[in-house]
Design an enzyme around this catalytic site. Structure first.
Site, PDB file in Angstrom:
ATOM      1  N   LYS A 185       0.824  -1.222   0.000  1.00  0.00           N
ATOM      2  CA  LYS A 185       0.000   0.000   0.000  1.00  0.00           C
ATOM      3  C   LYS A 185       0.848   1.256   0.000  1.00  0.00           C
ATOM      4  CE  LYS A 185      -4.279  -1.721   2.087  1.00  0.00           C
ATOM      5  NZ  LYS A 185      -5.223  -1.616   3.230  1.00  0.00           N
TER       6      LYS A 185
ATOM      7  N   HIS B 230      -2.931 -12.808  -0.009  1.00  0.00           N
ATOM      8  CA  HIS B 230      -3.972 -12.705   1.012  1.00  0.00           C
ATOM      9  C   HIS B 230      -5.286 -12.136   0.482  1.00  0.00           C
ATOM     10  CE1 HIS B 230      -2.561  -8.516   1.246  1.00  0.00           C
ATOM     11  NE2 HIS B 230      -3.605  -8.224   2.008  1.00  0.00           N
ATOM     12  N   HIS B 231      -5.330 -11.796  -0.812  1.00  0.00           N
ATOM     13  CA  HIS B 231      -6.604 -11.399  -1.428  1.00  0.00           C
ATOM     14  C   HIS B 231      -7.090 -12.427  -2.454  1.00  0.00           C
ATOM     15  CE1 HIS B 231      -7.155  -7.552   0.498  1.00  0.00           C
ATOM     16  NE2 HIS B 231      -5.914  -7.186   0.202  1.00  0.00           N
TER      17      HIS B 231
END
Length: 509
Positions: free
Chosen positions: A370, A421-422
């Site tokens: 991010k 993790h997505h």
């Protein structure tokens, strides 16, 4: 007559137990004369305790009940002509006692020839009762007990070495300074026969800024509840003051109650060995203790440096993760909660200890990508439009690329977690659309943990969901969004998940 009896002995001023001498003879007078002659006998500041038996059968029971008898006088002729010889054979072969010194005594030397007896039986001396004058009796007792003492020392050293070899694997397998300190502590106590004492290992280090820390490496006895392995401020004040005095004097200190060893490992670092004594150390114990501690001091120093580096790396990971969460307007509590949750799920999945310890820190890196997402997208309060959503999804691949170049295990797992993790169990996730067991297990764990913590938390774009609403969501998405097994474990232990959240609440909770 009782099976065997103990006589009254001289009271010893030493805190050590008296030497045990067994008298096995069917003549009461022999017991009385032997005790009278030896009543004031002392060796190495220890008196004697007499144990009496009046037959071979009673003698065997006595030795079975008292394997620590140092010396046994055994009459040859008792209930039978060879009762004493049979008793010697039983002591050595049935009881497997090869430590107690055995002196055969006979009033009829011709009945059991000396040379034949000494050759056939494992005895230490053979005496005619008529030749044992007071002086000769004391002389043979000194010789026998000295021999017993030496054998005991060898046996203790042997057992200590066996314990060292058995526990050496725990030292080599130690993954932290505290584990290593505990293993060393156990070995030291065994080697020095200090099982009733307390040994306490610390290291003192002063850094570039003059700040000093005291690290507990291992504790036992009544200090184990007062000290924590690792950097600790819970060291009892009285001990801390004694340690500071030793550091100031740069030398060992010993009293009747404590030994404090001083071992410098560098210009500004020192190892301290604190031993709480039941009695003063003897020369052998002290020399062995100093030699042992001096040698392991080097190992402690290397492990300390290694652990400092690891601790620094882990702290920097946490700082980086907190910074990313702050940038995306999420709370630092989220990072700490997902660490605890992923660790808990990994344990329930019976993953290896190495896996559990690695995911504990790798989980903090799940959203490191991010950092590449514009703040206008990260901070947008409403729903993202399709183009913005595509940019947001790139954080998974970006996170992987940031970490994939490292060969460190935490970064390796962090890269996998960041990227996967997505992903969804049904294959409809991103960035690669992996499905089922093709998704690495660390990614599957993080997928459910990240969503559950987000749903239970208040965000600028949504209120916090209730635990009941989250559990309904998990039931509905098991086998779709999430691994069904991990989902089952999460639901089964949902109360524990809520407890973890309570330990690291958001600031507005």
């Amino acid at each position: 007559m009782s099976l065997f009896k103990k006589s009254k002995t001289e009271q010893s001023t030493s805190r050590q137990a008296p030497w045990k001498i067994a008298i096995i003879d069917d003549e009461e007078g022999v017991h009385e004369v032997t005790q009278l002659t030896l009543r004031k006998f002392r060796f190495e500041n220890r008196g004697v305790e007499f144990l009496s038996a009046y037959s071979g059968e009673e003698g065997l029971a006595l030795l079975k009940a008292n394997p620590d008898v140092a010396l046994a006088f055994v009459d040859v002729v008792m209930e039978t002509d060879d009762a004493g010889l049979k008793l010697v054979d039983a002591i050595r072969n049935e009881l497997k006692n090869h430590v107690t010194r055995l002196i055969l005594r006979t009033g009829q030397p011709g009945q059991a020839p000396e040379e034949d007896v000494i050759r056939r039986y494992d005895i230490n001396d053979y005496k005619a009762k008529t030749e044992l004058s007071s002086l000769k009796l004391k002389s043979c007792v000194y010789t026998a007990i000295r021999s017993y003492r030496d054998i005991q020392t060898i046996e203790q050293s042997k057992r200590g070495m066996e314990d060292v070899l058995k526990s050496s694997s725990s030292v080599l397998a130690s993954r932290s300074l505290a584990q290593f300190g505990t293993a060393v502590l156990k070995q030291t106590l065994t080697l020095l026969n200090l099982n009733n004492s307390v040994l306490y290992l610390t290291t003192q280090h002063t850094d570039l800024y003059g700040d000093t820390t005291m690290t507990v490496l291992g504790a036992s006895g009544d200090l184990i509840e007062m000290c924590e392995p690792g950097i600790s401020s819970r060291i009892p004040e009285s001990i801390e003051e004694e340690v500071k005095q030793v550091l100031a004097n740069k030398s060992h200190f010993q009293s009747d109650k404590v030994f404090i060893g001083y071992y410098p490992t560098g210009k500004d670092s020192h190892n301290i060995l604190y031993v709480k004594l039941d009695q003063p150390l003897d020369d052998m114990q002290r020399k062995t203790l100093e030699m042992f501690a001096s040698n392991v001091a080097v190992i402690f120093q290397n492990l300390t440096q290694k652990e400092d580096i690891q601790r620094t790396q882990k702290e920097l990971i946490m700082v980086l993760s907190d910074a990313i969460e702050m940038r995306s307007k999420e709370t630092g509590g989220h990072v700490r909660r997902v660490i605890l949750m992923t660790e808990f799920l990994a344990e329930k999945l019976n993953m290896s200890q190495e896996f559990i310890e690695t995911i504990r820190y790798s989980a903090a890196l799940h959203d490191v990508g991010k950092i590449s997402i514009p703040e206008t997208i990260l901070h947008k309060p409403g729903k993202l439009d399709p183009d913005e959503w595509e940019i947001m999804k790139t954080h998974a691949q970006k996170g992987y690329e940031l970490l994939a170049g490292s060969d460190r295990i935490v970064a390796k797992m962090g890269a996998i977690i960041a990227k996967t993790h997505h992903e969804r169990w049904d294959g409809h996730g991103y960035p690669e659309g992996l499905a089922g067991n093709d998704i690495p297990v660390e990614g599957r764990i993080m997928a459910i943990v990240d969503v559950v913590d987000a749903l239970l938390s208040k965000r600028c774009y949504k209120p916090a969901w209730s635990p009941e609403e989250v559990k309904v969501y998990l039931h509905e998405n098991a086998g779709k969004q999430f691994d069904p097994l991990i989902t089952h474990i999460m639901i089964e232990h949902f109360d524990r998940i809520l407890e973890i959240r309570a330990t690291e609440p958001d600031e507005d909770e």
